[in-house]
Structure formats: C-alpha cells, structure tokens
Design an enzyme around this catalytic site. Structure first.
Site, PDB file in Angstrom:
ATOM      1  CB  SER A   8      64.773  42.019  22.423  1.00 45.18           C
ATOM      2  OG  SER A   8      64.262  42.780  23.879  1.00 45.18           O
ATOM      3  CG  HIS A  33      68.828  41.950  23.982  1.00 50.28           C
ATOM      4  ND1 HIS A  33      70.212  42.074  23.681  1.00 50.28           N
ATOM      5  CD2 HIS A  33      68.213  43.156  23.976  1.00 50.28           C
ATOM      6  CE1 HIS A  33      70.454  43.581  23.774  1.00 50.28           C
ATOM      7  NE2 HIS A  33      69.102  44.209  23.774  1.00 50.28           N
ATOM      8  CG  ASP A  35      66.086  45.587  25.802  1.00 51.48           C
ATOM      9  OD1 ASP A  35      67.233  45.897  25.554  1.00 51.48           O
ATOM     10  OD2 ASP A  35      65.576  44.810  25.041  1.00 51.48           O
ATOM     11  CG  MET A  37      64.919  49.980  29.310  1.00 47.78           C
ATOM     12  SD  MET A  37      63.097  50.486  28.092  1.00 47.78           S
ATOM     13  CE  MET A  37      63.881  49.467  26.703  1.00 47.78           C
ATOM     14  CG  HIS A  66      70.988  46.815  25.788  1.00 52.74           C
ATOM     15  ND1 HIS A  66      69.996  47.321  25.027  1.00 52.74           N
ATOM     16  CD2 HIS A  66      71.771  48.103  25.969  1.00 52.74           C
ATOM     17  CE1 HIS A  66      70.069  48.584  24.359  1.00 52.74           C
ATOM     18  NE2 HIS A  66      71.136  49.017  25.179  1.00 52.74           N
ATOM     19  CG  MET A  68      69.229  51.044  27.134  1.00 49.67           C
ATOM     20  SD  MET A  68      67.397  50.335  26.139  1.00 49.67           S
ATOM     21  CE  MET A  68      67.358  48.780  26.923  1.00 49.67           C
ATOM     22  CG  MET A 137      71.044  51.829  20.735  1.00 52.56           C
ATOM     23  SD  MET A 137      70.426  50.051  21.283  1.00 52.56           S
ATOM     24  CE  MET A 137      68.634  50.287  21.068  1.00 52.56           C
ATOM     25  CG  PHE A 143      59.640  52.989  23.712  1.00 52.66           C
ATOM     26  CD1 PHE A 143      58.572  52.709  24.907  1.00 52.66           C
ATOM     27  CD2 PHE A 143      60.184  54.218  23.685  1.00 52.66           C
ATOM     28  CE1 PHE A 143      58.587  53.854  25.636  1.00 52.66           C
ATOM     29  CE2 PHE A 143      60.010  55.167  24.796  1.00 52.66           C
ATOM     30  CZ  PHE A 143      59.048  55.095  25.571  1.00 52.66           C
ATOM     31  N   GLY A 144      60.387  48.883  22.482  1.00 51.01           N
ATOM     32  CA  GLY A 144      60.272  47.742  21.180  1.00 51.01           C
ATOM     33  C   GLY A 144      59.361  48.274  20.138  1.00 51.01           C
ATOM     34  CG  ASP A 175      68.874  46.161  20.659  1.00 50.92           C
ATOM     35  OD1 ASP A 175      67.786  45.954  20.242  1.00 50.92           O
ATOM     36  OD2 ASP A 175      69.041  46.632  21.784  1.00 50.92           O
ATOM     37  N   GLY A 176      67.204  46.911  17.386  1.00 49.28           N
ATOM     38  CA  GLY A 176      66.170  47.806  17.061  1.00 49.28           C
ATOM     39  C   GLY A 176      65.579  48.018  15.628  1.00 49.28           C
ATOM     40  N   GLY A 177      64.443  47.303  15.541  1.00 48.02           N
ATOM     41  CA  GLY A 177      63.750  47.418  14.229  1.00 48.02           C
ATOM     42  C   GLY A 177      64.236  46.428  13.251  1.00 48.02           C
ATOM     43  N   GLY A 197      63.008  41.980  18.823  1.00 47.05           N
ATOM     44  CA  GLY A 197      62.006  41.765  19.766  1.00 47.05           C
ATOM     45  C   GLY A 197      60.841  41.274  19.153  1.00 47.05           C
TER      46      GLY A 197
HETATM   47  C1  DX5 Z   1      65.312  49.059  22.604  1.00 51.78           C
HETATM   48  C2  DX5 Z   1      65.987  47.961  22.958  1.00 51.78           C
HETATM   49  C3  DX5 Z   1      65.598  46.832  22.104  1.00 51.78           C
HETATM   50  C4  DX5 Z   1      64.292  46.278  21.832  1.00 51.78           C
HETATM   51  C5  DX5 Z   1      64.106  45.998  20.295  1.00 51.78           C
HETATM   52  O1  DX5 Z   1      65.421  50.135  23.576  1.00 51.78           O
HETATM   53  O2  DX5 Z   1      67.201  47.959  23.197  1.00 51.78           O
HETATM   54  O3  DX5 Z   1      66.289  45.435  22.428  1.00 51.78           O
HETATM   55  O4  DX5 Z   1      63.570  45.297  22.744  1.00 51.78           O
HETATM   56  O5  DX5 Z   1      62.885  45.471  19.939  1.00 51.78           O
HETATM   57  P1  DX5 Z   1      62.440  45.662  18.448  1.00 51.78           P
HETATM   58  O6  DX5 Z   1      63.103  44.429  17.933  1.00 51.78           O
HETATM   59  O7  DX5 Z   1      60.970  45.339  18.348  1.00 51.78           O
HETATM   60  O8  DX5 Z   1      62.788  46.899  17.775  1.00 51.78           O
HETATM   61 ZN    ZN Z   2      68.348  46.096  23.738  1.00 55.24          ZN
END
Ligand code: DX5
Ligand code: ZN
Length: 219
Positions: A8, A33, A35, A37, A66, A68, A137, A143-144, A175-177, A197
C-alpha cells in the site's frame, strides 16, 4: 490459493514516491494498492486522481485502487482513465452494488466490494458471482499502521466457504495490520491477496519483507 502481495503506497515516502514505486516494480509484489480517502467516508484524506495517474505511468504491475469515498460511482470513469486496473468500493458507501459492479467492468477493470470490520460477509451472498474480488478490512479504514483485528480470520473462513459453496473463483483480499507474524495464517485461512503498508515501507529491507510475506526468500 494465490498468495499475492499488494504493497500500500499510503505508507510510501511521498517525497520519494518514484523510488518506492521502482522498488515495488523490482520486488515480488503483484499489485500496487492505492488508498483513496475523501475525509467523509473515512476520517482522513489521502491522495486523488492526478497522483494515481502519475503512479500508473511508472508502475509495471496492476493498480489496485481502494476507494474509501462516498458516492464512489461518480468517480469510476476518472479512475479508469487514471490507470486503475482493479477498482474496489465500500459496501457501506453504495446503495446499488450490482449496478456499480457492472459499471466498473464495462470500463474494463476488475471489480471488488470492500467490507468494513462490522459488516458480515453474508450480505454479499447474492452478488458474489458478479465480483472478481472481495476486500475484507482487518482494521477500520482511514489510516495505515493500525492493529490487525483478529476476528477477521472468521470472516475469511466464512467468505471462503461461501465462494466454494457457489463454485466461484472470487479472490479474497485482506487489508490492514498485515505483517510477518500473521501473513502465513491469513493465506492458510483462505486469503489470496494481502495488502501491506507499514509492514513493507517501514521495514529495513522492503524487498525482503515482500518476499517473506509470501513465504519466500527474496530474489
Ligand atoms: C487503511 C488502508 C490500508 C492501509 C494499510 O484504511 O485501506 O490499505 O494502507 O496499512 P497497514 O498495512 O500499515 O495497516
Ligand atoms: Zn486499502
């Protein structure tokens, strides 16, 4: 099981975006990827269409965009023109998912629906056959660098069972964490594509991390 990785770019160094894109080009990653927002669907603003367009000029792998954002269907065409190959939008942001999916496909992109952590997978039962992928998700979007929500494992297994029951080949993206500690278990549960990310861009050796997330040695 595909075992794909989509770094990401939200966690990339925006002052050195070209360098980071080049790194992903050389890596074993499968997709970029991106993002998007809007500060309305999620409490944060990232980057938009001109940046995706710039990324697409340098990226040698498909762009997984993606969205959002509220009213995502207003922007499908703009993202297609900007170079998106895969376009996903949130279930929670769209009242006419079937129509939206057809619009994305008519623009020549792969289409996917994203579910927030609180949205159960069974809401997709009657649309699954139209989707190229489902993005689950595993953090609250916006947020990353957030902590992975463990309950996602159950959702992956339930979604995988639905896909198999219907005899489909829909891909599951998470996606996420995502990190080196949970990646193997996520693939094992049924995930095909892992977005990462911070795990990639904040690591000492991003190339090695990308390979390790897939369970392979770096090239
Ligand atoms: C969060 C995004 C993710 C984010 C993931 O809203 O959709 O794609 O960049 O970041 P990490 O991998 O650091 O959780
Ligand atoms: Zn994403």
């Amino acid at each position: 099981m595909e075992k794909m990785i989509a770094p990401s770019l939200l966690s990339a160094d925006f002052l050195n975006l070209g360098r980071d894109i080049e790194m992903v080009n050389r890596s074993e990653a499968d997709w970029f990827h991106c993002d998007i927002m809007d500060g309305r669907f999620v409490p944060n603003i990232s980057f938009g269409i001109p940046v995706v367009q710039a990324i697409s000029r340098m990226a040698e792998k498909p762009l997984d965009v993606h969205l959002m954002i509220v009213e995502p269907e207003k922007y499908f065409e703009a993202f297609a023109k900007a170079g998106a190959d895969i376009l996903t939008f949130h279930y929670e942001a769209c009242n006419h998912i079937h129509r939206a999916v057809q619009q994305i496909k008519a623009l020549g992109m792969k289409a996917g629906v994203v579910l927030n952590p609180h949205t159960p997978v069974n809401v997709l039962e009657d649309i699954l056959g139209d989707l190229d992928l489902v993005l689950l998700m595993s953090v609250n979007p916006g947020f990353g660098g957030q902590q992975f929500i463990e309950r996602t494992f159950g959702k992956i297994r339930r979604l995988k069972a639905m896909i198999e029951d219907q005899g489909l080949d829909t891909l599951i993206e998470v996606d996420g964490g995502v990190n080196l500690q949970n990646a193997a278990a996520l693939y094992e549960a049924g995930a095909d594509i892992l977005v990462a990310g911070n795990a990639v861009f904040k690591s000492e050796n991003p190339l090695e991390t990308i390979a390790s997330l897939r369970g392979r040695e770096a090239i």
